[in-house]
Motif scaffolding. Structure first.
Motif, mmCIF file in Angstrom:
data_model
loop_
_atom_site.group_PDB
_atom_site.id
_atom_site.type_symbol
_atom_site.label_atom_id
_atom_site.label_comp_id
_atom_site.label_asym_id
_atom_site.label_seq_id
_atom_site.Cartn_x
_atom_site.Cartn_y
_atom_site.Cartn_z
ATOM 1 N N VAL A 16 -44.348 35.134 13.023
ATOM 2 C CA VAL A 16 -42.934 35.484 12.834
ATOM 3 C C VAL A 16 -42.088 34.309 13.318
ATOM 4 O O VAL A 16 -42.409 33.692 14.322
ATOM 5 C CB VAL A 16 -42.573 36.745 13.649
ATOM 6 N N PHE A 17 -41.026 33.987 12.563
ATOM 7 C CA PHE A 17 -40.052 33.064 13.150
ATOM 8 C C PHE A 17 -38.700 33.745 13.286
ATOM 9 O O PHE A 17 -38.364 34.656 12.544
ATOM 10 C CB PHE A 17 -39.961 31.729 12.402
ATOM 11 N N GLN A 18 -37.971 33.268 14.272
ATOM 12 C CA GLN A 18 -36.628 33.758 14.544
ATOM 13 C C GLN A 18 -35.666 32.597 14.293
ATOM 14 O O GLN A 18 -36.001 31.449 14.531
ATOM 15 C CB GLN A 18 -36.553 34.203 16.005
ATOM 16 N N VAL A 19 -34.474 32.926 13.808
ATOM 17 C CA VAL A 19 -33.497 31.874 13.545
ATOM 18 C C VAL A 19 -32.639 31.638 14.784
ATOM 19 O O VAL A 19 -32.100 32.578 15.372
ATOM 20 C CB VAL A 19 -32.616 32.226 12.331
ATOM 21 N N LEU A 20 -32.544 30.378 15.168
ATOM 22 C CA LEU A 20 -31.654 29.949 16.252
ATOM 23 C C LEU A 20 -30.649 28.956 15.674
ATOM 24 O O LEU A 20 -30.925 28.303 14.678
ATOM 25 C CB LEU A 20 -32.443 29.231 17.349
ATOM 26 N N GLY A 21 -29.511 28.840 16.338
ATOM 27 C CA GLY A 21 -28.561 27.781 15.970
ATOM 28 C C GLY A 21 -27.456 28.254 15.069
ATOM 29 O O GLY A 21 -27.315 29.441 14.792
ATOM 30 N N LYS A 22 -26.708 27.300 14.549
ATOM 31 C CA LYS A 22 -25.437 27.672 13.931
ATOM 32 C C LYS A 22 -25.471 27.863 12.419
ATOM 33 O O LYS A 22 -24.483 28.302 11.853
ATOM 34 C CB LYS A 22 -24.354 26.673 14.320
ATOM 35 N N ILE A 69 -30.434 24.615 20.777
ATOM 36 C CA ILE A 69 -31.799 24.495 20.264
ATOM 37 C C ILE A 69 -32.654 23.643 21.197
ATOM 38 O O ILE A 69 -33.785 24.015 21.535
ATOM 39 C CB ILE A 69 -31.776 23.925 18.822
ATOM 40 N N LEU A 70 -32.096 22.519 21.641
ATOM 41 C CA LEU A 70 -32.856 21.657 22.556
ATOM 42 C C LEU A 70 -33.118 22.369 23.879
ATOM 43 O O LEU A 70 -34.192 22.220 24.476
ATOM 44 C CB LEU A 70 -32.123 20.329 22.770
ATOM 45 N N THR A 71 -32.147 23.175 24.313
ATOM 46 C CA THR A 71 -32.348 23.949 25.542
ATOM 47 C C THR A 71 -33.455 24.986 25.350
ATOM 48 O O THR A 71 -34.286 25.192 26.243
ATOM 49 C CB THR A 71 -31.030 24.646 25.953
ATOM 50 N N ALA A 72 -33.479 25.614 24.184
ATOM 51 C CA ALA A 72 -34.532 26.602 23.909
ATOM 52 C C ALA A 72 -35.908 25.935 23.940
ATOM 53 O O ALA A 72 -36.876 26.506 24.459
ATOM 54 C CB ALA A 72 -34.282 27.275 22.558
ATOM 55 N N PHE A 73 -35.991 24.718 23.400
ATOM 56 C CA PHE A 73 -37.261 23.979 23.456
ATOM 57 C C PHE A 73 -37.620 23.641 24.904
ATOM 58 O O PHE A 73 -38.760 23.841 25.343
ATOM 59 C CB PHE A 73 -37.183 22.702 22.615
ATOM 60 N N PHE A 74 -36.646 23.138 25.644
ATOM 61 C CA PHE A 74 -36.847 22.769 27.049
ATOM 62 C C PHE A 74 -37.337 23.974 27.862
ATOM 63 O O PHE A 74 -38.329 23.895 28.594
ATOM 64 C CB PHE A 74 -35.512 22.218 27.590
ATOM 65 N N GLU A 75 -36.681 25.110 27.682
ATOM 66 C CA GLU A 75 -37.086 26.329 28.405
ATOM 67 C C GLU A 75 -38.479 26.764 27.978
ATOM 68 O O GLU A 75 -39.295 27.190 28.788
ATOM 69 C CB GLU A 75 -36.082 27.464 28.161
ATOM 70 N N SER A 76 -38.712 26.669 26.667
ATOM 71 C CA SER A 76 -39.992 27.095 26.110
ATOM 72 C C SER A 76 -41.139 26.255 26.687
ATOM 73 O O SER A 76 -42.245 26.756 26.934
ATOM 74 C CB SER A 76 -39.915 26.937 24.589
#
Lengths: 285, 285
Positions: B224-230, B36-43
């Motif tokens: 729209v939201f997409q679900v990330l994570g576990k 999740i933190l990586t997705a934020f960082f990339e975003s």
């Protein structure tokens, strides 16, 4: 006209206090108002009630059995007996079946639902109970483990504090008193929404019913239950489910369940579990 | 034609990893995959990211701020700064606003959402964040308390282990980043279904969104939201509610909520919160 109204009112009151089966979420009040236990006692005949207590879900059947014995004695039942069955083969013995045949109400205590079903499942005892309930000759109540066993699928155990997933719940055969329902108990109290959702994912033909402590789904014999007690009964109806990843998801991968219908029902609410619809509010609030 | 398909595929991949707002359920992985933190960082721009950390929900802002500082530094952000704001009037100061104007991403940590909103609500800081997010100039992520504050109604606190009722949840104003949503976090982990249901009963125009730990509702900017994570994101949609006893019921009387629509969403599931519908599964599983 007044007489007719009075008779109808009386009739309606009689109907609403007769519960062939009561499914109790555990930890029902045993000290103060005792609303749920009193409703069972009245349902079983009040001062004419002959009550049998089945404590064999518990590992302390003597203690648990005696506790309920004292309660129903104090309420003024005509007869209270504890069916303290320790071995499975006892369930086919005449001494217990004779007591059972004389009962107007049977109360199944809490404990471990697996232990309960291992001891009584498929025996003459449970067959007799089901027959007598079906014939209207016996009122049945079960609390906690005694509630869990009501469906033909049973939540035997599980965990909490996780997202819904296939490893969160252990399912096995229940006693099939109310085949439609998949019952969980101590519901919001013990964080069991995720495990009931997981159980429903695995049994999408069933209706998930999560009953809080000191709360009861009281069946009226016509496919309707009414909520009694201080908490809520949560119904999870997967009838409109449009998608689930069960069982394709890996065991511990969380579940997707799209378009569940959920009802939160409190005291007086009535739910038609045959037709899966909440009835217009008719209860006492 | 192949070229067009490749371009569309690339475009679709770019879209699916750009999240203007990320709502994280707390306890996101900070050690292993850090998905999740990586997705934020990339975003926020990856190696070109300029990240601002707002730790002021926490009573240990130095410790918490530093933890995320190390994480985003290690990921290779071009710049990371902690906006260690201790007093409300600092939120209008140029020194912080200048840093903020230079940021491509802002991460709001956990702590106490009331403390957070008391410090930053209605200030230039939060106005600037909202403007820049709306203009696509800034990516915003919030975890735990930083997630709770996203709606314009906010769950400030509450209890668990009880049936849904009016005393189970404290509601106040949130920061209104996503006005439609009423967010709860640490959801199944901390037994918060009953409190989110109670919050929805009090705000039936909102969509209840319960996010599990290490799980994220990642908004794509188009409603729209997409679900990330576990874990799972649970949506409680009261749009078809046929009955509730709120607010007539006494404060501690349990709530009735008939005909809620509920979705359990896991990784890759996408939900259109403007039109209240789960989208056909398009995510990576």
């Amino acid at each position: 006209m007044l007489e007719l109204e009075t008779r109808l009112a009386q009739q309606s009151m009689v109907i609403s206090t007769q519960y062939p089966v009561m499914v109790v979420g555990g930890a029902e009040d045993k000290v103060n108002g005792c609303d749920i236990l009193t409703a069972f006692f009245e349902s079983a005949g009040g001062s004419a009630a002959k009550i049998g207590i089945i404590p064999c879900a518990s590992r302390e059947p003597t203690v648990v059995g005696d506790r309920y014995y004292q309660i129903f004695q104090k309420m003024g039942a005509q007869q209270v007996q504890v069916l303290d069955i320790r071995y499975r083969n006892e369930c086919d013995e005449a001494r217990w079946l004779e007591i059972l045949n004389d009962c107007t109400g049977v109360f199944v205590t809490g404990g471990d639902q697996l232990r309960l079903c291992d001891l009584v499942g498929g025996t003459e005892l449970i067959k007799t109970i089901k027959q007598k309930v079906a014939l209207g000759q016996l009122k049945l109540a079960g609390t906690s483990a005694g509630a869990a066993m009501m469906g033909d699928r049973m939540i035997a155990g599980g965990s909490s504090g996780e997202s819904p997933n296939q490893t969160l719940v252990e399912l096995t055969e229940g006693l099939g008193i109310i085949p439609e329902l998949l019952v969980d108990q101590h519901f919001h109290n013990r964080n069991r929404m995720a495990r009931l959702m997981s159980a429903v994912a695995a049994n999408p033909d069933k209706l998930g019913v999560g009953i809080d402590e000191d709360t009861c789904a009281a069946l009226d014999g016509s496919g309707v239950f009414q909520v009694l007690g201080k908490g809520t009964v949560t119904v999870i109806d997967p009838g409109s489910l449009t998608h689930t990843n069960y069982p394709q998801a890996d065991a511990a991968h969380p579940l997707s369940l799209h378009n569940l219908k959920v009802h939160v029902l409190s005291k007086g609410d009535r739910y038609d579990y045959k037709n899966r619809a909440v009835l217009a509010n008719s209860g006492v609030r």
